[in-house]
Design a protein around this motif. Sequence first.
Motif, PDB file in Angstrom:
ATOM      1  N   ASN A 178     155.235  40.608  52.625  1.00  0.00           N
ATOM      2  CA  ASN A 178     156.050  41.586  53.345  1.00  0.00           C
ATOM      3  C   ASN A 178     156.896  40.901  54.413  1.00  0.00           C
ATOM      4  O   ASN A 178     157.176  41.472  55.467  1.00  0.00           O
ATOM      5  CB  ASN A 178     155.163  42.665  53.989  1.00  0.00           C
ATOM      6  CG  ASN A 178     155.978  43.868  54.422  1.00  0.00           C
ATOM      7  OD1 ASN A 178     156.813  44.370  53.674  1.00  0.00           O
ATOM      8  ND2 ASN A 178     155.766  44.333  55.646  1.00  0.00           N
ATOM      9  N   ASN A 179     157.293  39.675  54.117  1.00  0.00           N
ATOM     10  CA  ASN A 179     158.212  38.930  54.967  1.00  0.00           C
ATOM     11  C   ASN A 179     159.558  38.818  54.249  1.00  0.00           C
ATOM     12  O   ASN A 179     159.621  38.933  53.028  1.00  0.00           O
ATOM     13  CB  ASN A 179     157.660  37.545  55.271  1.00  0.00           C
ATOM     14  CG  ASN A 179     156.288  37.613  55.913  1.00  0.00           C
ATOM     15  OD1 ASN A 179     156.021  38.501  56.727  1.00  0.00           O
ATOM     16  ND2 ASN A 179     155.402  36.690  55.547  1.00  0.00           N
TER      17      ASN A 179
ATOM     18  N   PRO B  85     161.595  38.556  49.115  1.00  0.00           N
ATOM     19  CA  PRO B  85     162.578  39.505  49.638  1.00  0.00           C
ATOM     20  C   PRO B  85     163.667  38.771  50.411  1.00  0.00           C
ATOM     21  O   PRO B  85     163.384  37.851  51.196  1.00  0.00           O
ATOM     22  CB  PRO B  85     161.752  40.407  50.552  1.00  0.00           C
ATOM     23  CG  PRO B  85     160.350  40.300  50.023  1.00  0.00           C
ATOM     24  CD  PRO B  85     160.216  38.879  49.552  1.00  0.00           C
ATOM     25  N   VAL B  86     164.911  39.168  50.189  1.00  0.00           N
ATOM     26  CA  VAL B  86     166.061  38.498  50.795  1.00  0.00           C
ATOM     27  C   VAL B  86     167.014  39.542  51.363  1.00  0.00           C
ATOM     28  O   VAL B  86     167.228  40.596  50.751  1.00  0.00           O
ATOM     29  CB  VAL B  86     166.813  37.625  49.763  1.00  0.00           C
ATOM     30  CG1 VAL B  86     168.103  37.050  50.368  1.00  0.00           C
ATOM     31  CG2 VAL B  86     165.924  36.505  49.248  1.00  0.00           C
TER      32      VAL B  86
ATOM     33  N   ARG C 188     166.489  43.022  63.837  1.00  0.00           N
ATOM     34  CA  ARG C 188     165.838  44.228  64.340  1.00  0.00           C
ATOM     35  C   ARG C 188     165.754  45.295  63.244  1.00  0.00           C
ATOM     36  O   ARG C 188     164.725  45.960  63.072  1.00  0.00           O
ATOM     37  CB  ARG C 188     166.604  44.764  65.546  1.00  0.00           C
ATOM     38  CG  ARG C 188     165.953  45.989  66.199  1.00  0.00           C
ATOM     39  CD  ARG C 188     166.642  46.354  67.487  1.00  0.00           C
ATOM     40  NE  ARG C 188     166.632  45.238  68.424  1.00  0.00           N
ATOM     41  CZ  ARG C 188     165.586  44.902  69.174  1.00  0.00           C
ATOM     42  NH1 ARG C 188     164.451  45.611  69.065  1.00  0.00           N
ATOM     43  NH2 ARG C 188     165.648  43.888  69.986  1.00  0.00           N
ATOM     44  N   HIS C 189     166.832  45.468  62.486  1.00  0.00           N
ATOM     45  CA  HIS C 189     166.829  46.442  61.404  1.00  0.00           C
ATOM     46  C   HIS C 189     165.801  46.075  60.331  1.00  0.00           C
ATOM     47  O   HIS C 189     165.097  46.949  59.799  1.00  0.00           O
ATOM     48  CB  HIS C 189     168.234  46.531  60.791  1.00  0.00           C
ATOM     49  CG  HIS C 189     168.397  47.630  59.805  1.00  0.00           C
ATOM     50  ND1 HIS C 189     168.082  47.485  58.467  1.00  0.00           N
ATOM     51  CD2 HIS C 189     168.848  48.911  59.932  1.00  0.00           C
ATOM     52  CE1 HIS C 189     168.330  48.603  57.827  1.00  0.00           C
ATOM     53  NE2 HIS C 189     168.794  49.494  58.688  1.00  0.00           N
ATOM     54  N   ALA C 190     165.709  44.781  60.013  1.00  0.00           N
ATOM     55  CA  ALA C 190     164.752  44.341  58.997  1.00  0.00           C
ATOM     56  C   ALA C 190     163.322  44.659  59.403  1.00  0.00           C
ATOM     57  O   ALA C 190     162.493  45.042  58.563  1.00  0.00           O
ATOM     58  CB  ALA C 190     164.907  42.846  58.739  1.00  0.00           C
ATOM     59  N   LYS C 191     163.026  44.506  60.668  1.00  0.00           N
ATOM     60  CA  LYS C 191     161.666  44.751  61.141  1.00  0.00           C
ATOM     61  C   LYS C 191     161.410  46.241  61.398  1.00  0.00           C
ATOM     62  O   LYS C 191     160.384  46.791  60.960  1.00  0.00           O
ATOM     63  CB  LYS C 191     161.403  43.950  62.417  1.00  0.00           C
ATOM     64  CG  LYS C 191     161.178  42.454  62.187  1.00  0.00           C
ATOM     65  CD  LYS C 191     160.991  41.715  63.502  1.00  0.00           C
ATOM     66  CE  LYS C 191     160.572  40.263  63.275  1.00  0.00           C
ATOM     67  NZ  LYS C 191     159.135  40.101  63.078  1.00  0.00           N
TER      68      LYS C 191
ATOM     69  N   LEU D 199     163.355  48.489  57.912  1.00  0.00           N
ATOM     70  CA  LEU D 199     162.882  48.115  56.577  1.00  0.00           C
ATOM     71  C   LEU D 199     161.396  47.765  56.566  1.00  0.00           C
ATOM     72  O   LEU D 199     160.792  47.657  55.500  1.00  0.00           O
ATOM     73  CB  LEU D 199     163.702  46.943  56.035  1.00  0.00           C
ATOM     74  CG  LEU D 199     165.202  47.212  55.873  1.00  0.00           C
ATOM     75  CD1 LEU D 199     165.910  45.980  55.318  1.00  0.00           C
ATOM     76  CD2 LEU D 199     165.464  48.420  55.003  1.00  0.00           C
ATOM     77  N   GLY D 200     160.810  47.549  57.738  1.00  0.00           N
ATOM     78  CA  GLY D 200     159.369  47.379  57.836  1.00  0.00           C
ATOM     79  C   GLY D 200     158.828  45.997  57.535  1.00  0.00           C
ATOM     80  O   GLY D 200     157.621  45.839  57.276  1.00  0.00           O
ATOM     81  N   TYR D 201     159.664  44.965  57.588  1.00  0.00           N
ATOM     82  CA  TYR D 201     159.166  43.615  57.325  1.00  0.00           C
ATOM     83  C   TYR D 201     158.395  43.070  58.524  1.00  0.00           C
ATOM     84  O   TYR D 201     158.723  43.360  59.681  1.00  0.00           O
ATOM     85  CB  TYR D 201     160.323  42.691  56.965  1.00  0.00           C
ATOM     86  CG  TYR D 201     160.829  42.906  55.557  1.00  0.00           C
ATOM     87  CD1 TYR D 201     160.048  42.540  54.467  1.00  0.00           C
ATOM     88  CD2 TYR D 201     162.074  43.490  55.312  1.00  0.00           C
ATOM     89  CE1 TYR D 201     160.491  42.740  53.165  1.00  0.00           C
ATOM     90  CE2 TYR D 201     162.519  43.697  54.016  1.00  0.00           C
ATOM     91  CZ  TYR D 201     161.720  43.323  52.951  1.00  0.00           C
ATOM     92  OH  TYR D 201     162.155  43.532  51.659  1.00  0.00           O
TER      93      TYR D 201
END
Length: 389
Positions: A49-50, A76-77, A105-108, A111-113
């Motif tokens: 989940n990274n 995931p990319v 910030r959006h990815a974490k 998107l929950g990474y």
Amino acid sequence: MSEKTRSYERIPYLIFYQDKSPFKETYAGPLDFGALKSHHLKPAEPKSNNVILFMHPIGGGEYLPMVVALAKAGYPVIYCQSRYSGNDSALIMEKVAIDMGNCIRHAKEQLGYDKVILAAWSGGGSLSLFYQSQAENPTITHTPAGDRVDLTIQDLIPADGVMVLAAHVSRAHTLTEWMDASIMDESDPEQRDPELDLYNPANPNQPPYSEAFLTRYREAQVARNRRITQWVKDKLADFKAKDRPNEEFGFVVHGTMADPRWLDPSVDPNDRQANWCYLGDPQVVNNGPVGLARFCTLRSWLSQWSYDDSNADGVACAGKISVPIMVVGNSADDACTPSHTHRLYNAISHDDREMHEIQGATHYYFGQPEQLQEAVELCASWLQRKGFA
């Protein structure tokens, strides 16, 4: 066959941001709002989940072989464009760092990474190192032109690791190494020093170049960059004195692909071919429309291209980063040559670093499936060993 059926799904999306500015520097849209165009490549069976984040100052790489190959391998990319997508004429590196922060910030948060690993590819190399150094220890409050862009109040989220892939040391230093040192007058680029004109067949200095000539040439390149910088600063000071502090001015920089290494492969040697660069025939590129810094503005010159003023110096920034870093160079790279790879690696100040070279690989791995696979396997091994996969 759709991309969704090839082991991953590609999801285009937008990241909206608000960033107040006294004048408009990107095309159209409201003055204080913008959107970052991004591609989320979600593997059918992700290894963790990274997420691996690619970002280049002017983007355009969401379909590059390495981006797609990592997603196909189960990682995931995200490929995120900056606000200056496709046009760097007014680009401010400090604002691109803010864009990268918005992507992370959006990815974490959206998107929950769990973790973000920067894939510092090509021109994204110095950008990623610049971002990470400021995210770990923010110090910059103004651009080199003196405009307020305060990175200390942005709450930039540091990435968890950095993969420096086929990267150059900085936009400013790369441009300087590529500049045509023979141009004596920026307003009349046909005025040239014949003994420094690499494309003048009558020039007595021909490949293989002597050390004395290379020293003279490199000094003339730096001097030319500094002449442009001084002209830019004088122009901005004149606007300020006339009570026009937000005024800008566009200009053309001629002759930006005349690096001796393109004509003489023994300079910074690797497996690249002579009389060639990643954009084609260097003599044609030298004054072609796609050359670095060809179309520029005053503030952008200082932030991106000034040898002495740009903050986005990959070498300087690499020494300020604490997270694990892997550096990968390509032995036939016709854009980012070995000295750049080694300078970046040697600048890292901690021991959690490693360096690799992929034999025979060109800059993009186009038509090179074996070298591309090796690059993916290097990344996979490093990600696993560092606990990112």
